[in-house]
Design an enzyme around this catalytic site. Sequence first.
Site: not given
Length: 290
Positions: A211, A213
Amino acid sequence: MSNTPILGVIGGSGLYAISSLKDIETLEMNTPFGKPSAPLVVGTLNEKRVAFLARHGIGHTINPTEVNYRANIYAMKMLGVPQIVSISACGSLREDYAPGQIVIPDQVFDFTRRNRLQSFFGDGLVVHVGTANPYCEDLTARVYQAVSQTGVITHAGGTLITVEGPRFSTKAESNLFRSWGMSIIGMTACPEVFLAREAEICYVTLAHVTDYDVWRTSTEPVSVEMVVQTLNNNTHAAQQALENLVGLLPEKRNCGCGDALKDTIITNPGLIQSETRRKVRLLVDKYLPS
Ligand SMILES: CSC[C@H]1O[C@H](OP(=O)(O)O)[C@H](O)[C@@H]1O
Ligand SMILES: Nc1ncnc2[nH]cnc12
């Protein structure tokens, strides 16, 4: 074939077993520092013995703060494991390290807060180990080669910041970590990497970028669902990389990790309590008078 594992693998989120391990032994272990997160599974991969441990336990019941990092590393040491690859799910703090890719970091930044136990020593035995370069450079090169062979885009280098968790970061925190030059973010590298150094075991993190974040305005903030989904698409690559890696490992290490405790014990040996010494005998006996 020697039964001593040539490699230890600590599997993080999404990696709870190595499916291609053959001739498996499952070992319920205990250490002077307590029980590891799960039984260690020793099996054959690409004609070499490999030890596997699920960091968060079978079924993922142990959160990053609660992991007994000392027991996990000590259990690997008890098996004679000379080198460890940690597989870790991480968020990216850089545009060019994208989800689905793999990063082999070369630095860590310890931002944990809850007093995780950082050392095997203490109780009257003072040891100061060097961690300027916390990752083994030789093993890093081999892991990079092994991962690149899978065809997944792989980045060599970057700083992995360890946050306490279990919550994900706020945008303010994420942007601060970016301004500090951090590359990826996780919750488990510290103190695992430092304990491996004290145990004189080579250590490398293979970070799956799952991801961005929470800093990237055009992307949804990280969630467990996002992490798991990206990992599920990538598990095969990790397993393939491990298979490649065992074929690239040397019979004998040429790095300095095996002597990491040389000249680090500052306590007068005559003052070390026998109980303290007994607990860490496996680590220090070669450096102390008998
Ligand atoms: C499931 S998202 C957060 C969780 O995933 C990572 O675990 P690991 O490093 O063991 O793969 C991260 O560090 C957090 O513990
Ligand atoms: N964004 C993130 N922060 C902390 N740990 C993570 N593990 C995977 N993604 C993460």
